[in-house]
Structures are given as C-alpha cells and as structure tokens.
Motif scaffolding. Structure first.
Motif, PDB file in Angstrom:
ATOM      1  N   PHE A   1      37.590  36.135  70.199  1.00  0.00           N
ATOM      2  CA  PHE A   1      38.180  36.638  71.212  1.00  0.00           C
ATOM      3  C   PHE A   1      37.647  36.532  72.540  1.00  0.00           C
ATOM      4  CE2 PHE A   1      39.972  39.719  67.975  1.00  0.00           C
ATOM      5  CZ  PHE A   1      40.972  38.880  67.353  1.00  0.00           C
ATOM      6  N   SER A   2      36.691  35.635  72.701  1.00  0.00           N
ATOM      7  CA  SER A   2      36.037  35.753  73.994  1.00  0.00           C
ATOM      8  C   SER A   2      35.829  34.284  74.785  1.00  0.00           C
ATOM      9  CB  SER A   2      34.429  36.218  74.144  1.00  0.00           C
ATOM     10  OG  SER A   2      34.456  37.730  73.419  1.00  0.00           O
ATOM     11  N   SER A   3      36.770  33.342  74.342  1.00  0.00           N
ATOM     12  CA  SER A   3      36.566  31.966  74.558  1.00  0.00           C
ATOM     13  C   SER A   3      37.961  31.463  75.482  1.00  0.00           C
ATOM     14  CB  SER A   3      36.318  31.203  73.187  1.00  0.00           C
ATOM     15  OG  SER A   3      37.355  31.375  72.447  1.00  0.00           O
TER      16      SER A   3
ATOM     17  N   ILE B   1      38.099  35.327  86.838  1.00  0.00           N
ATOM     18  CA  ILE B   1      36.881  34.368  87.034  1.00  0.00           C
ATOM     19  C   ILE B   1      37.265  32.799  87.372  1.00  0.00           C
ATOM     20  CG2 ILE B   1      35.446  35.779  85.570  1.00  0.00           C
ATOM     21  CD1 ILE B   1      35.406  33.498  83.521  1.00  0.00           C
ATOM     22  N   PRO B   2      36.517  32.171  88.462  1.00  0.00           N
ATOM     23  CA  PRO B   2      36.795  30.821  88.777  1.00  0.00           C
ATOM     24  C   PRO B   2      36.704  30.022  87.603  1.00  0.00           C
ATOM     25  CG  PRO B   2      35.403  31.821  90.260  1.00  0.00           C
ATOM     26  CD  PRO B   2      35.338  32.902  89.149  1.00  0.00           C
ATOM     27  N   ALA B   3      37.505  28.754  87.378  1.00  0.00           N
ATOM     28  CA  ALA B   3      37.351  28.017  86.141  1.00  0.00           C
ATOM     29  C   ALA B   3      36.151  27.419  85.751  1.00  0.00           C
ATOM     30  CB  ALA B   3      38.505  27.044  86.416  1.00  0.00           C
TER      31      ALA B   3
ATOM     32  N   PRO C   1      30.634  30.703  84.310  1.00  0.00           N
ATOM     33  CA  PRO C   1      30.394  30.989  82.702  1.00  0.00           C
ATOM     34  C   PRO C   1      31.517  32.203  82.465  1.00  0.00           C
ATOM     35  CG  PRO C   1      28.327  30.820  83.855  1.00  0.00           C
ATOM     36  CD  PRO C   1      29.355  30.685  84.724  1.00  0.00           C
ATOM     37  N   THR C   2      31.967  32.213  81.169  1.00  0.00           N
ATOM     38  CA  THR C   2      32.738  33.310  81.037  1.00  0.00           C
ATOM     39  C   THR C   2      32.040  34.444  80.878  1.00  0.00           C
ATOM     40  OG1 THR C   2      32.531  32.859  78.567  1.00  0.00           O
ATOM     41  CG2 THR C   2      34.213  31.959  79.703  1.00  0.00           C
TER      42      THR C   2
END
Length: 513
Positions: free
Chosen positions: A46-48, A224-226, A229-230
C-alpha cells in the motif's frame, strides 16, 4: 536478506508505512535493535508506485497527508531525499445536477468559488477553516497523535475552534451539521465529498458524524516529485541507516507466547526455510486484529468487524488528459463525481451504514495522475485512478462483477469527455487487495469498520491483553501517510520499556503551520 542474529529488542510484523515501518524507525532511531518482517519482496504494497504504460505513474495511495505528521521532522525525512509540495488546487467536485466547485490552497480563491452559489456559505466555510487552522496542532495532538484520546476534550477543542456549542455538537450528525451551517445544496454536497470517501467515522452517527466531517478539513494534502523517494522509501532509509534490520519476502506463520504469557517472538517462513526470531522486549503487529489473532491462535477481541469499508479502484490509461470545461478541473489532482441532489447524498450516507452494493457508483473519486506526475514518455498518455466510494465487501465472487464495473467506468469517462481514448482499464477489487495483503481483511486496509464501538470509545488499544504484544494497525485513528498509528504505538512501547525520548522526538503535528 539473511538474518545474522535471532534476538532483537523489538520485532515488528508488517512493514506498512502507517504503523509498522514508522514505529520501527522511531524505536530504532531511539536506540533499540529492531527487526521488521515484511511479506512483500518490495515492501508494503500500500506504499508503492508503478507504471501501467511507459512513464505513466500510479500510486497505490495517492492521497498524501504526511505534511501534518510530526514524523517528517522527528525522523528528519528531508535529509533522506523526501520532498513534499502543496498543490495550488486541492480538489474539485461535480454533482449530478452539473454544479461544480473547486477548492484551492488559497482561502480567498476558495471563497470566491463558493460565492457562486452562496456568499453566506463562502464566508461560513472560510470561518470554519480559519478556526480549524488556528487550533490544528492542539486538536491533532489531542485527537490523533495520542494513544489515549479523551473524547470530551477532543469535542471541546473542536467545538471551540469552529464556534459551536460542545453539548450541541456531541449529538449532531454530519448531515445535521452541514444543514445547519450551509444553505446551498451545491455547497453541502461538495463539502461532503471528501469526508464520505476518506472516512474518519460514520457520518450518520450522532457526534461521530459531525466530528468526522470537521476533522476531514484538518487534513492537508501534499504530493512528492516523481523522481524523489516515496514516503515509505524515506522512512525505510531512516530505519536502515540507524541500524535496523529489514527482512522482506518473509511470512510470519505464528506468534510465540512463552509459559509466562509474554509474546516473545515469531516463527517465520523465508526462501531459505523456516526459523524462529526472538524479541527481548516487545512485538508489534501491523497485521490488524483478525490476522494477529490467527497467528496467536486466539482471538484478540470477539465481534471486531472487518467486512465493510472496502477498497475498490481502477487504473485507467488514457491517450491524453481529460478535457474538462473548467480550468480548475484541468489542474485538480482529484475530481469527485457526486450525488444528484442533497437528498440523494443523505440517502447514500444512510445506505452506507448497511453495506449495499449500490454504494459503489454513487460517489466516485478520480485521481488525475498527470496533474501530480505529468504525462507518459510520449508527452500525452495519461494515468487516471478511479476509486469507488467506500462500500461493502459483499462476498468473494468479484470476478463475475468485474465487467459490470469496467463498463460503468467506461461510461462515466465518456460522459465527461466523449473524445478521449481509453487505452486500458485495470480493475482492483476488495478481494484483490486482500489477496495481496492479508492484513487488509476483506479488502479493508484500516483493520476494522467505522461503526460506533470501533471508532474512538472502544477501538482496539495499542497494548493488547498479551504482555509484550502491541498493535500498530487498528481502525482509528486513520492510517496511511500521516503515520499516526506508528507514532502512537512507538510512544506506548517507549513508555512501557522506559526508553527515554531523545530531543529529536519532540515535534508536534502541523510543524509547517
């Protein structure tokens, strides 16, 4: 990775960003030796993010609330490459009567937008936001970023912030609150869009409904910019940099309880075989109540429902961005397709408590990924996320329903823009989510249902009845990108184990405001 040791101070089962991973980062940075066990090879699903077409980026959880979290400053995520920016356009709404509204980060611009339907309502909403903003840190600290919220205090703080009587607010639903505050049905419908799909509670319940509606507007979305890092990548970097051990591609088969009744470790299955890992001080489960109870071979609490409030999405690749008539919509990261009337909205909120399949097509969220990350490699191909309003799990026979929902999605997109080409539609059902992540029981990633006893009063505590075992995933406070469950359970464990909080563990919610 292979484990070089079997004993750790703390074992965290499940590396979700909302609870397990963020708790692990706090405790590891504070000096504990922590092991995180994650079933997925790439990290918590759920974080990707991923691509469905070259350069067309999709996020599993595109609504990012991390800007409100003290974890941003506590864990110093900026030094690990994590960047956040606030959008100019927050979201837009379009109801069945063709009435549109766009909310902007700039309060005056939003007031102008609302005044198209009611100048009085525009000023009322501006006043509400001003009051909530002024009290945001205090409300968030007392309500969400705490292991033991006091309902009376939360009510009093919120009522004072928005100029309402606390004794009256405690009996109000979202419906009665919205009808009291606003005169225009267009405004009423638009302002119920976000609370209805990003639920903090049952909007039709007395007290809970009014508070849930108001607390939605404490949230601040960011992106967040592409090429950075997430959030999950940044938190994992913190964890590993401070010496944490991350074990991916490993499944916990059993939680161990010793002869003194203390949770003392876990049996795990990896590609190298089965082994046992031991905790010296604590085990934190990020798997939710049902799955944790299964691994313990005993229930944590009977009657804890997880069969409603499911996740249902579709990833759509278009040959170009949607051609909206409104400039605000063209720049909006999210657009909500809403009910035909205020009465229709009220009916939907009541039906939502009963879990009917008819919920899914009445309230739809569109995430326009090209606004957040840009178009694909060809400069035109665009990614669109369709999320159905939170509804019931129904049963496991979702394959027979897929074509009906794919057809409905196709029809809704063509109603908006008849000329756009739909290159692909990939539907993800609640059963798919459950298959990918067993902690998301019945497709429910928050671990329980937003019914009265599972909201604030009787929610699962972070401490379980089994000594040494803690929960990082429960129904409330809401999870995902603001990391409140992880922040809270880390604090509970630190208090129980007499771990002193270093100076860095001191920031408040809303550090940017």
């Amino acid at each position: 990775m292979d484990l070089a040791q079997d004993y750790f101070d703390v074992i965290v089962v499940g590396g979700g960003i909302s609870g397990g991973l963020s708790a692990a980062a706090y405790l590891q940075k504070a000096g504990c030796s922590v092991l995180v066990i994650e079933r997925d090879e790439k990290g918590a699903p759920f974080s990707s993010f991923y691509e469905k077409s070259p350069g067309v980026r999709f996020d599993v959880t595109p609504v990012n609330f991390s800007i409100v979290s003290p974890a941003i400053a506590d864990l110093d995520l900026g030094s690990y490459g994590y960047e956040i920016k606030r959008p100019v356009v927050l979201f837009s709404t379009l109801d069945g009567a063709g009435r549109s509204l766009t909310l902007y980060a700039d309060a005056e611009r939003t007031r102008t937008e609302f005044s198209r339907y009611s100048e009085k309502d525009a000023l009322t909403f501006q006043r509400l936001l001003k009051g909530l903003n002024a009290a945001a840190t205090e409300i968030m600290a007392a309500t969400f970023f705490t292991d033991s919220p006091d309902k009376a205090e939360c009510l009093a703080l919120t009522a004072k912030a928005v100029g309402l009587d606390a004794n009256e607010l405690k009996d109000m639903t979202a419906i009665s609150l919205v009808e009291r505050l606003f005169e225009s049905d267009a405004v009423r419908i638009a302002l119920t869009a976000l609370p209805a799909i990003n639920v903090f509670g049952d909007l039709a319940a007395p007290g809970q409904g009014a508070l849930s509606w108001l607390w939605t507007f404490l949230m601040r979305t960011c992106s967040i910019p592409a090429n950075t890092p997430t959030l999950s990548q940044a938190v994992e970097h913190v964890f590993v940099k401070h010496g944490g051990t991350m074990l991916k591609g490993a499944t916990v088969t059993r939680l161990l309880v010793d002869d003194k009744g203390v949770c003392s470790g876990a049996e795990i299955e990896t590609a190298q075989g089965r082994r046992t890992v031991h905790s010296r001080r604590a085990v934190i489960s990020d798997l939710g109540a049902d799955l944790t109870g299964t691994l313990l071979q005993q229930p944590l609490r009977s009657g804890w429902r997880t069969d409603s409030r499911a996740v249902f999405t579709a990833d759509v690749v278009l040959n170009r961005p949607l051609a909206w008539k409104s400039e605000g919509f063209q720049k909006s990261p999210r657009v909500y397709l809403l009910w035909d009337s205020w009465d229709d909205c009220k009916d939907w909120l009541q039906v939502a408590r009963k879990g009917h399949e008819s919920l899914f097509l009445k309230h739809i969220e569109l995430t326009q990924f090209w606004v957040i990350y840009g178009c694909g490699e060809d400069g035109t191909t665009a990614g669109l996320r369709v999320r159905f309003a939170t509804g019931p799990f129904i049963d496991e026979n979702w394959d027979s329903r897929k074509e009906k929902y794919v057809s409905a999605i196709r029809d809704r997109i063509r109603e908006i823009d008849a000329g756009v080409e739909i290159k692909s539609i990939d539907l993800t059902t609640p059963h798919d989510y459950w298959s990918w992540n067993p902690a998301a029981r019945h497709g429910n990633p928050v671990g329980g249902d937003f019914i009265e006893g599972q909201w604030m009063d009787e929610r699962l505590p972070y401490r379980t009845a089994i000594r040494g075992l803690y929960l990082a995933n429960s129904v409330w406070p809401s999870s995902l990108s603001w990391m409140a469950p992880g922040y809270n359970v880390a604090g509970v464990v630190a208090n129980d184990l007499d771990i002193p909080r270093p100076p860095w563990w001191s920031h408040t919610p809303f550090p940017q405001f």
